[in-house]
Write an enzyme that holds these catalytic residues in place. Sequence first.
Site, PDB file in Angstrom:
ATOM      1  CG  LEU A  33      -1.913  -1.284   1.330  1.00 37.21           C
ATOM      2  CD1 LEU A  33      -2.965  -0.961   2.675  1.00 37.21           C
ATOM      3  CD2 LEU A  33      -2.705  -1.527   0.076  1.00 37.21           C
ATOM      4  CG  HIS A  37      -3.448   1.187  -2.491  1.00 41.50           C
ATOM      5  ND1 HIS A  37      -1.920   1.155  -2.529  1.00 41.50           N
ATOM      6  CD2 HIS A  37      -3.732   0.414  -3.035  1.00 41.50           C
ATOM      7  CE1 HIS A  37      -1.711   0.320  -3.464  1.00 41.50           C
ATOM      8  NE2 HIS A  37      -2.862  -0.283  -3.949  1.00 41.50           N
ATOM      9  CG  ASP A 150      -5.405   0.543 -11.463  1.00 40.80           C
ATOM     10  OD1 ASP A 150      -4.591   0.141 -12.357  1.00 40.80           O
ATOM     11  OD2 ASP A 150      -5.195   1.069 -10.415  1.00 40.80           O
ATOM     12  CB  VAL A 176      -2.535   9.644  -4.651  1.00 42.90           C
ATOM     13  CG1 VAL A 176      -1.602  10.499  -3.733  1.00 42.90           C
ATOM     14  CG2 VAL A 176      -3.996   9.882  -4.040  1.00 42.90           C
TER      15      VAL A 176
HETATM   16  P1  AMP Z   1      -4.118  -2.282  -6.438  1.00 46.37           P
HETATM   17  O1  AMP Z   1      -3.845  -2.620  -5.046  1.00 46.37           O
HETATM   18  O2  AMP Z   1      -3.102  -1.890  -7.397  1.00 46.37           O
HETATM   19  O3  AMP Z   1      -5.056  -3.458  -7.088  1.00 46.37           O
HETATM   20  O4  AMP Z   1      -4.882  -1.056  -6.212  1.00 46.37           O
HETATM   21  C1  AMP Z   1      -6.121  -1.110  -5.472  1.00 46.37           C
HETATM   22  C2  AMP Z   1      -6.912   0.261  -5.509  1.00 46.37           C
HETATM   23  O5  AMP Z   1      -6.321   1.364  -5.421  1.00 46.37           O
HETATM   24  C3  AMP Z   1      -7.237   0.355  -7.053  1.00 46.37           C
HETATM   25  O6  AMP Z   1      -8.723   0.624  -7.024  1.00 46.37           O
HETATM   26  C4  AMP Z   1      -6.372   1.236  -7.639  1.00 46.37           C
HETATM   27  O7  AMP Z   1      -7.232   2.016  -8.715  1.00 46.37           O
HETATM   28  C5  AMP Z   1      -6.167   2.074  -6.609  1.00 46.37           C
HETATM   29  N1  AMP Z   1      -4.924   2.961  -6.450  1.00 46.37           N
HETATM   30  C6  AMP Z   1      -3.778   2.433  -7.173  1.00 46.37           C
HETATM   31  N2  AMP Z   1      -2.828   3.516  -7.207  1.00 46.37           N
HETATM   32  C7  AMP Z   1      -3.526   4.673  -7.014  1.00 46.37           C
HETATM   33  C8  AMP Z   1      -3.103   5.970  -7.110  1.00 46.37           C
HETATM   34  N3  AMP Z   1      -2.022   6.479  -7.100  1.00 46.37           N
HETATM   35  N4  AMP Z   1      -4.117   6.952  -6.901  1.00 46.37           N
HETATM   36  C9  AMP Z   1      -5.404   6.470  -6.384  1.00 46.37           C
HETATM   37  N5  AMP Z   1      -5.836   5.212  -6.615  1.00 46.37           N
HETATM   38  C10 AMP Z   1      -5.057   4.101  -6.635  1.00 46.37           C
END
Ligand code: AMP
Length: 281
Positions: A33, A37, A150, A176
């Site tokens: 994270l 996240h 995403d 972010v």
């Molecule tokens: P992941 O752990 O990569 O599957 O991401 C979990 C959630 O966090 C997903 O909804 C991603 O789109 C969101 N997320 C990942 N990176 C970012 C970021 N830089 N800004 C905002 N949300 C993010």
Amino acid sequence: MKVVDYKAELQNELQDLAQKNKKIGFVPTMGALHKGHISLIKKSVSENDITVVSVFVNPNQFNDKNDLKNYPRFIDKDVELIKNAGCDFVFTPSVKEIYPKEDNRIFDFGDLNKVMEGKQRNGHFNGVAQVVSKLFNIVKPDVAYFGRKDFQQYVIIKKMVKMLNMSIEIVDCPIVRETDGLAMSSRNLHLTDIQRNNSSLISKTLFKARNLTNKLSVKELKDWVVDAINENPFLDVEYFDIVDDLELKSISNWQENNNKVGCIAVKVGKIRLIDNVNFNL
Ligand code: AMP
């Protein structure tokens, strides 16, 4: 905050709370994270009575087995961060707990998963839909939070919820970024220092491109972005497209009456980074 490994235990806890009319917010993650996240978790905490975060590296969404093997895992640190964000339950299931038997479901998302990430990563969104639908069935949230980082995933999850008649509100959260503009991502950890420094050109170019819409046609602007990034020896653009935010269809002129999002994937050595910006005039 409770850390729960088993779906039956989580369902027991949540059933009680749902019966008491508690509003449940859910943030699915794959761990490792960062502040991106955490922003989703904090939003859920501020908008719901109860927040559930899942940490599960979903094998079904990796088309590259090496990528799965190398995916960063820091569960103890993650649990600490989630707790500090004010979450109530962390769900940390094993692969067997989520997939006691093989999941053979094929989702038909029409063209949504045939473009951009879907084209480059065969089966990726089907695997995402498999795990998110299972998690939704376990948690039964009122609201679920997804990052616009995403963007295509967010659009596909909205479609999935409609297709499966799930009454879950899907909320999108802004990207972010690091101070130099690079979108935060667990994959940034794999970049060398020099790759990391050069990667900021991706968002810088997208931001500049937003100011060129009155000077360049859509086609000219797309070429400009690709050329500006590919000039950097560390970066190699896989795709850049400007699409509408509902059907993900390429737009052909700026006058089209829809919300436009410029989505990019760039290879930095072996690492793939994605980013996007709004192009609403
Ligand atoms: P992941 O752990 O990569 O599957 O991401 C979990 C959630 O966090 C997903 O909804 C991603 O789109 C969101 N997320 C990942 N990176 C970012 C970021 N830089 N800004 C905002 N949300 C993010």
